[in-house]
Design a protein around this motif. Sequence first.
Motif, short mmCIF file in Angstrom:
data_model
loop_
_atom_site.label_atom_id
_atom_site.label_comp_id
_atom_site.label_asym_id
_atom_site.label_seq_id
_atom_site.Cartn_x
_atom_site.Cartn_y
_atom_site.Cartn_z
N THR A 84 -3.15 -0.83 9.85
CA THR A 84 -4.50 -1.21 9.42
C THR A 84 -4.51 -1.61 7.95
N ILE A 85 -3.74 -0.89 7.16
CA ILE A 85 -3.65 -1.13 5.71
C ILE A 85 -2.19 -1.39 5.36
N GLY A 86 -1.97 -2.32 4.44
CA GLY A 86 -0.61 -2.58 3.97
C GLY A 86 -0.58 -2.71 2.47
N GLY A 87 0.45 -2.15 1.85
CA GLY A 87 0.66 -2.37 0.42
C GLY A 87 1.57 -3.58 0.27
N ILE A 88 1.11 -4.60 -0.46
CA ILE A 88 1.89 -5.83 -0.57
C ILE A 88 2.09 -6.26 -2.02
N TYR A 89 3.15 -6.99 -2.21
CA TYR A 89 3.47 -7.70 -3.46
C TYR A 89 2.58 -8.94 -3.47
N ASP A 90 1.86 -9.19 -4.56
CA ASP A 90 0.90 -10.30 -4.60
C ASP A 90 1.51 -11.65 -4.28
N LEU A 91 2.81 -11.80 -4.51
CA LEU A 91 3.48 -13.06 -4.24
C LEU A 91 3.37 -13.44 -2.76
N TRP A 92 3.21 -12.44 -1.89
CA TRP A 92 3.14 -12.71 -0.45
C TRP A 92 1.74 -13.13 0.01
N ALA A 124 -4.82 -12.68 -9.12
CA ALA A 124 -3.58 -12.58 -8.35
C ALA A 124 -3.81 -11.96 -6.98
N ALA A 125 -4.94 -11.27 -6.82
CA ALA A 125 -5.28 -10.65 -5.52
C ALA A 125 -6.23 -11.54 -4.72
N SER A 126 -6.36 -12.78 -5.15
CA SER A 126 -7.31 -13.70 -4.52
C SER A 126 -6.62 -15.00 -4.14
N VAL A 127 -7.18 -15.67 -3.16
CA VAL A 127 -6.73 -17.01 -2.77
C VAL A 127 -7.97 -17.87 -2.60
N GLY A 128 -8.00 -19.02 -3.30
CA GLY A 128 -9.15 -19.91 -3.21
C GLY A 128 -10.44 -19.25 -3.62
N GLY A 129 -10.37 -18.30 -4.56
CA GLY A 129 -11.57 -17.62 -5.03
C GLY A 129 -12.00 -16.46 -4.17
N HIS A 299 7.76 -12.18 -24.47
CA HIS A 299 6.91 -12.22 -23.28
C HIS A 299 7.66 -11.55 -22.14
N SER A 300 6.90 -10.92 -21.28
CA SER A 300 7.48 -10.35 -20.07
C SER A 300 6.86 -11.04 -18.87
N ILE A 301 7.64 -11.20 -17.83
CA ILE A 301 7.05 -11.57 -16.55
C ILE A 301 6.31 -10.33 -16.03
N SER A 302 5.14 -10.52 -15.48
CA SER A 302 4.42 -9.41 -14.87
C SER A 302 4.19 -9.73 -13.39
N TYR A 303 4.08 -8.71 -12.61
CA TYR A 303 3.69 -8.90 -11.21
C TYR A 303 2.86 -7.69 -10.80
N SER A 304 2.10 -7.85 -9.76
CA SER A 304 1.22 -6.77 -9.35
C SER A 304 1.27 -6.58 -7.85
N TRP A 305 0.75 -5.45 -7.43
CA TRP A 305 0.67 -5.08 -6.01
C TRP A 305 -0.78 -4.83 -5.64
N MET A 306 -1.04 -4.85 -4.37
CA MET A 306 -2.40 -4.65 -3.89
C MET A 306 -2.35 -4.05 -2.49
N THR A 307 -3.47 -3.53 -2.04
CA THR A 307 -3.58 -3.06 -0.66
C THR A 307 -4.51 -4.00 0.09
N VAL A 308 -4.08 -4.37 1.30
CA VAL A 308 -4.83 -5.32 2.13
C VAL A 308 -5.14 -4.67 3.47
N VAL A 309 -6.05 -5.30 4.21
CA VAL A 309 -6.46 -4.79 5.51
C VAL A 309 -6.13 -5.83 6.58
N ASN A 310 -5.61 -5.36 7.69
CA ASN A 310 -5.21 -6.20 8.82
C ASN A 310 -6.42 -6.93 9.40
#
Length: 430
Positions: A84-92, A124-129, A299-310
């Motif tokens: 139901t819930i997944g922790g994902i790398y924002d790149l995905w 980074a947790a959004s697509v197309g707004g 400068h550092s590269i940064s990346y983030s994670w998020m939780t999404v719902v199926n």
Amino acid sequence: MSFAWTSKLALAAGLAILPATAWAQSVNISYLTHWSPETVALLEAAAKDYAKTNPDVSVTVRAVPFGDLLTTLRSQAGGSDGPTIGGIYDLWLPELARDKLVAPAPDAVASEVKASWPAGITSAASVGGTLYGIPNEIDVYALNYNKALFKQAGIAAPPKTWDEFKDAAKKLTNKEAGQQGFGMINSWAAGVVHPFASLLVSNGGELVKDGKPALDSPQATQTFQLYEDLIKSGASVPAMATADANTTGPFLDNFVSGKTGMIIMANWWESALKTGMGSKFADIATAPIPVGPSGDKPHSISYSWMTVVNANAGAAEQKAAWDFLAWLNNPKSGKNGASAMSDILMSMGILPSRLSDIDAHKDKLGSEFLSGYVSVLTDAKPFPVVPGGQEFSESLQQTIEALQYGQVSAKDAQATAQADATSILERAAK
């Protein structure tokens, strides 16, 4: 990305979460993550706290290795019985959203995130707004170095420029003792690409610009050449660099045992370092990424994670999932004004991204090790979140590894990296 480290940025504690819900019947939801058993136990404890006020919602936590996380989500999220819930790398996210495997966040959740997280993290947790989940961790890179080895080599301070960096790597190299000056990573995409990218952006370059790869720039030429110089000089030994997403293997072992003088690594591996080094962890310090000849500042590269719902979960399961996530990320769910999610992240040395969580944990974030990472947040450059981003990262990994092992020259590695990236991103954009 702008990320200010000041308590005045923290928002008031009165937070909007999903409206209180009376469940018509018991609801079972599942949470897929890649966390260790110790961290999974903390998440399960948080779920039990949530159940005290939501007894009709049951949360089951399942963990898989990082390398299996995306494939598990893809293979199972298409059905209603998937996690139901997944922790994902924002790149995905772009491709998961394109394939309708993740659900847009409800309005109440979206409003809360936009008000309580930095704009760059929210983007980074959004697509197309459209927001597709709740951000949690942010990771940045810094130079980690062994102060005891620096003292033995007569190095007074961490290097600030590439010339100083190469000089320090040379002084720290002792082939007879099996000691390398700078440890690169191989066998793990993010571990290979992110340190390289941090040096690139600290040299004024970019991985992707306006949606197109920028690995053919003069700044990239200099970065590929830096890697070749370190390898040819013997200051970096590929055989000492094997790692995976849990930093097991020679890469961790050689740094822990004092066989590697410097590395570029993310903040989240603090717990692995402490476990491996014990009292010798006090020998480790952090510093900003050295600045290249074409760069303006670290400068550092940064990346983030998020939780999404199926998106294919049932309506009741989706509603319960969002309610649980809203609670988990709310300052009332944790200790001393922090969210339960941030407490879990901080147990691993991971920086939370919610502004109020940063303020709540400011004492621990001011430690000698983590303060070095907090100091680079303001000037960090987000890893490009574009369709095809994961394939792009894996392709660049292979090219950099070929350079590490002397299979290609810096010039050929750059040409290959640019050509492959162009093909991948153009195909993914169709």
